[in-house]
Enzyme design. Structure first.
Site, PDB file in Angstrom:
ATOM      1  N   TRP A 167      -3.820   6.371  -4.167  1.00 26.04           N
ATOM      2  CA  TRP A 167      -3.235   7.221  -3.144  1.00 26.04           C
ATOM      3  C   TRP A 167      -2.046   8.005  -3.679  1.00 26.04           C
ATOM      4  CZ3 TRP A 167      -6.059   7.931   0.858  1.00 26.04           C
ATOM      5  CH2 TRP A 167      -6.849   6.899   1.407  1.00 26.04           C
ATOM      6  N   THR A 184       0.853  -1.183   0.000  1.00 24.87           N
ATOM      7  CA  THR A 184       0.000   0.000   0.000  1.00 24.87           C
ATOM      8  C   THR A 184       0.885   1.226   0.000  1.00 24.87           C
ATOM      9  OG1 THR A 184      -1.563   1.281   1.285  1.00 24.87           O
ATOM     10  CG2 THR A 184      -0.168  -0.221   2.524  1.00 24.87           C
ATOM     11  N   GLU A 214      -5.321  -3.015   3.850  1.00 26.58           N
ATOM     12  CA  GLU A 214      -5.117  -3.694   5.131  1.00 26.58           C
ATOM     13  C   GLU A 214      -6.350  -4.460   5.618  1.00 26.58           C
ATOM     14  OE1 GLU A 214      -4.292  -0.659   4.361  1.00 26.58           O
ATOM     15  OE2 GLU A 214      -2.367  -0.058   5.226  1.00 26.58           O
ATOM     16  N   LYS A 272      -6.299  11.217  -2.177  1.00 20.66           N
ATOM     17  CA  LYS A 272      -6.831  10.139  -3.007  1.00 20.66           C
ATOM     18  C   LYS A 272      -7.278  10.710  -4.349  1.00 20.66           C
ATOM     19  CE  LYS A 272      -8.297   5.669  -2.380  1.00 20.66           C
ATOM     20  NZ  LYS A 272      -8.763   4.700  -1.381  1.00 20.66           N
TER      21      LYS A 272
END
Lengths: 552, 552
Positions: A451, A190, A339, A446
């Protein structure tokens, strides 16, 4: 966190692994269709889940012959295709770990993640070879490249094989191993927070339980009679779990490759009678515009579509209204992150409520899904009530929630709090489990569902000799949801510091802010931190210019 | 059966236990209604899941104060009421084991199961006290009785307390323990085969995973907006899992007590706007007859109903057609058993198929559900193909399938084969996972959804001085699906051996065959066994007489 078993139940010790998905493909849904879109003209390739199961075994046998062992990491740099699907099941079910490389990361970050993961093999789409092959010199752990597709590829410093050769090879007497459900199955990095990407190492158990959670009729609710169009890249949180959920349900699966433009999507939905899809709002707004331009014929083609679950960013109310009114499609919001997988909360509608009462829920994050637990914790560490008003950072726990980051167990321990994951999202929760996001961690922007790290942008800008200090915040944007906006304090009063050009080599093109606003000093909070809240409040204007290089 | 974890995934170690169901009741569905029907006139009691969660904690705290420890067994002899629901969650979530006593067993079998389970406490409906209290002298492990309801009860040899006093008591600082998901949660005895009842010891994990499996839109598919009527007794395979599935989904739950007559059911469905139910076909055939007699008004009352999942025996095609035509209700079949929970296979319809094509599937057992695996094994031990023709005993495996019987780990080992449960059902499976039952283990008769052991009946008859040999088989019956039919060879030519009276004290009243057919000799197979197949073939007649004492 668990106590000893006093009296163990006498149920079978059957592991929750991806091997069961292969059993189910072969034994329950062998005729289910898997369609891959090959170009923007709608050319497609079609096969079945029975074939996917067969070729997954063949691929695993080939990888075994190449010396791949359980626990080894294999990277994929690939769009959504049946080959990527076979790579998913072949690699995971043999006990190896599938690292889905986010091909939208900057080249340096791609190199960083492959090295961090220590990928032994990279499976690469032929049309992405130009991106990947030049980086191989910096990836010492990569021993071999497997190319999906028959296209030409550049020279490489390691052996190159074709995917089909491995996935068609005779498996001999190879059988998938029996895996412990807590074994690692997949690795996804991520880029949501500051610093280097962080890897989430999904276990088989987390994937299996997440799939069962998502199957609920109030969650993703995919049925065997659905035709699922998987627009979310399979390198984003396991493609939001659809490769697992759709194959478990036995729904037909349509994989659009990289052909996600409005015209392609409309053609795909019409040609393959897609009933169910998902993704970020941007591409579906484009589809609406396409339909408006195309009139009745365009509208008729979308008739099979019944449901869209959108996420990654707030779903505009107008989008929901227009899909319902013009196309009789239910659009609801979902909330998740790498996550926690995609379905931490889903905004299921209730037919007992009015359209307007439902709408009040459809745009917020959603109602918390089964086997996810959540709490709100304020800045002082105090757990807040679920009263719909009190705010706090959302913390999550559950069998499908990350408990640590890969090889950052100590360094990133601050992202966890007493067994709970700190999501970085600030929200409220009401007495019936409805989650509303009211803010985000300060350092994330975002844009088009992806991201952008404001901290990384700031760090890159700081390298410029004329930049004294700088702060990057998200500016609301109709099309991309947010775009980065840089406030800079320069050391000299020059007319143009060429900051865009300066960033070009350091961060992905689509990260580069459109606007660099010069100010005299970055405002600070009482504790001396940049007051990004104040900076954001200055940005009230929006526009809808198409931004070159932003994610499509 | 699992290999070592090579690289463990880094997901949270969150246990799959009933504690999460309590969290979800309190945090997501606190306002969901739970209705208990109190009499045949429709009087009802209503509360919420928030209250159920609260009272489950209070009950657990009270049991803890009484010295109950994790692993201890607590029996319930109770109909479907909110108190039974609270007993479920209170007992399991504190780590004790809920033994749901099948109150339809013969008194001696009830005593046997309570003693085998070593129940420390029995929770008994006041209206069942007359059944249970006289047996207490033979139940040495039972230290205490807890009575649900305020009705008078007889004297008892152990202390008697009222359920509400325990479930209303101040919990103090008691908190539910953190349980290992493999801990035993519940114990349910099956009387499906020969000999003594066999106990299935459900783990928390098996209950949680089964609930997630059942939540799938092609499985039970209960949504939050449903109103679920739980007609299946909560002492049958955990009430087919509905206490868990409905509370997880947040659907309103209507618990009918023992008020399952057609008039009561119709009134309950109309008054509480029931949308979803389940059970054995018998009660729903009665409901259809009631509607036919009641005309439009009766029909209108059933308008909210949308779906019935029936099981326990083959679902008559006429029942499916009439519910669809007269009431716009979808009726589908499900297949399960105590050892695998109810949802091993469900016959979900497919809107792409015609009514007739769907009907061909709706009456058979169903399509195998996610995270259940199955194989067919013939008499020679050879695994048979899934070709829709080859027959074999159905063997099952999965996380919600029994791996042994409680305290019969060795004695009943022959019910398992290399990690698979032998179901005793003979069937076929086609290439898409559709299971058809074609026969059953020779020694079971299913009457009104309950098992009758022909071996136990034969064994009882053999005790009669005039019986030389006997064989009991199931005779097809329109109302009860099957009724036992006894073939007897007598040692003397007497006009009436009074066999009915002779059985009356030895087996439950409703087990007693209506017909005892005298024959000269029981036909035998080539291997010398009773040829029950031949005997069954002689029974081609059916009738629809109401049989006194059969299960209602």
């Amino acid at each position: 966190m668990t106590m000893t078993v006093t009296v163990p139940g006498l149920m079978q010790d059957f592991p929750l692994t991806t091997n069961h998905f292969l059993w189910r493909m072969a034994r329950v849904n062998p005729r289910t269709r898997v369609v891959t879109i090959l170009d923007d003209e709608g050319t497609s390739d079609e096969t079945t889940l029975g074939d996917v199961a067969d070729r997954s075994l063949r691929l695993a046998a080939s990888l075994d012959r190449l010396g791949i062992r359980p626990g080894d990491r294999i990277g994929t740099v690939a769009w959504n295709t049946v080959s990527h699907l076979i790579a998913y099941f072949g690699v995971m079910s043999m006990g190896a770990v599938l690292h889905t490389v986010n091909l939208r990361l900057h080249a340096q970050q791609i190199v960083w993640t492959v090295n961090h993961a220590e990928d032994r093999i990279l499976i690469v789409d032929d049309n992405l070879a130009e991106l990947v092959f030049p980086l191989l010199a910096d990836m010492p752990t990569v021993e071999r490249i497997v190319v999906i597709g028959g296209g030409d590829v550049p020279e490489a410093p390691v052996p190159v094989q074709r995917f089909d050769a491995l996935a068609d090879a005779d498996p001999g007497d190879y059988r998938m191993p029996e895996l412990d459900e807590r074994s690692a199955a997949a690795l996804c990095y991520t880029s949501g927070t500051t610093g280097d990407p962080k890897g989430v190492l999904y276990s088989h158990r987390s994937i299996a339980v997440h799939s069962l959670i998502m199957s609920g009729s109030d969650v993703f609710g995919i049925a065997k009679h659905d035709v699922v169009l998987a627009t979310v890249p399979m390198f984003h949180a396991m493609g939001w779990g659809l490769p697992f959920l759709a194959t478990m349900a036995g729904a037909d699966l349509v994989l659009p490759g990289r052909h996600l433009g409005a015209r392609s999507l409309a053609r795909t939905i019409a040609a393959h009678r897609v009933t169910w899809s998902t993704g970020v709002p941007t591409i579906w707004m484009d589809l609406l515009r396409h339909v408006d331009a195309g009139g009745d014929a365009a509208r008729d083609g979308l008739a099979p579509l019944r449901k869209l679950i959108l996420g990654g960013t707030k779903v505009p109310e107008d989008l929901i209204r227009r899909f319902a009114r013009d196309l009789d499609v239910e659009v609801i919001s979902g909330w998740g992150m790498t996550e926690i997988f995609p379905g931490g909360a889903v905004a299921a509608t209730d037919p007992r409520l009015s359209t307007e009462d439902n709408l009040a829920h459809q745009t917020i994050a959603g109602r918390i899904s089964p086997f996810y637990e959540l709490r709100l914790v304020d800045d002082e560490g105090i757990v807040q009530p679920h009263d719909g008003r009190s705010r706090g950072e959302i913390q999550m726990r559950g069998p499908s929630v990350a408990g640590a980051y890969f090889r950052l167990e100590d360094e990133a321990a601050d992202r966890f709090d007493d067994g709970w994951l700190r999501t970085g999202d600030i929200g409220t929760v009401d007495a019936e489990g409805w989650v509303t996001l009211v803010d985000r961690s300060k350092d994330m922007i975002k844009s088009g569902g992806e991201w952008i790290s404001s901290a990384d942008l700031e760090s890159a800008l700081q390298n410029h000799e004329l930049v004294a200090e700088c702060a990057v915040v998200g500016r609301p944007d109709d099309r991309w949801s947010e775009r980065p906006h840089a406030f800079v304090v320069l050391t000299e009063d020059v007319p143009d510091a060429n900051l865009k050009d300066f960033l070009a080599g350091q961060v992905p093109k689509w990260w580069i802010p459109e606007e660099f606003e010069r100010i005299d000093a970055i405002p600070r909070t009482t504790t001396g931190k940049f007051d990004k809240k104040l900076l954001r409040s200055r940005l009230t204007h929006t526009d809808d210019r198409v931004i070159e290089g932003a994610p499509a």
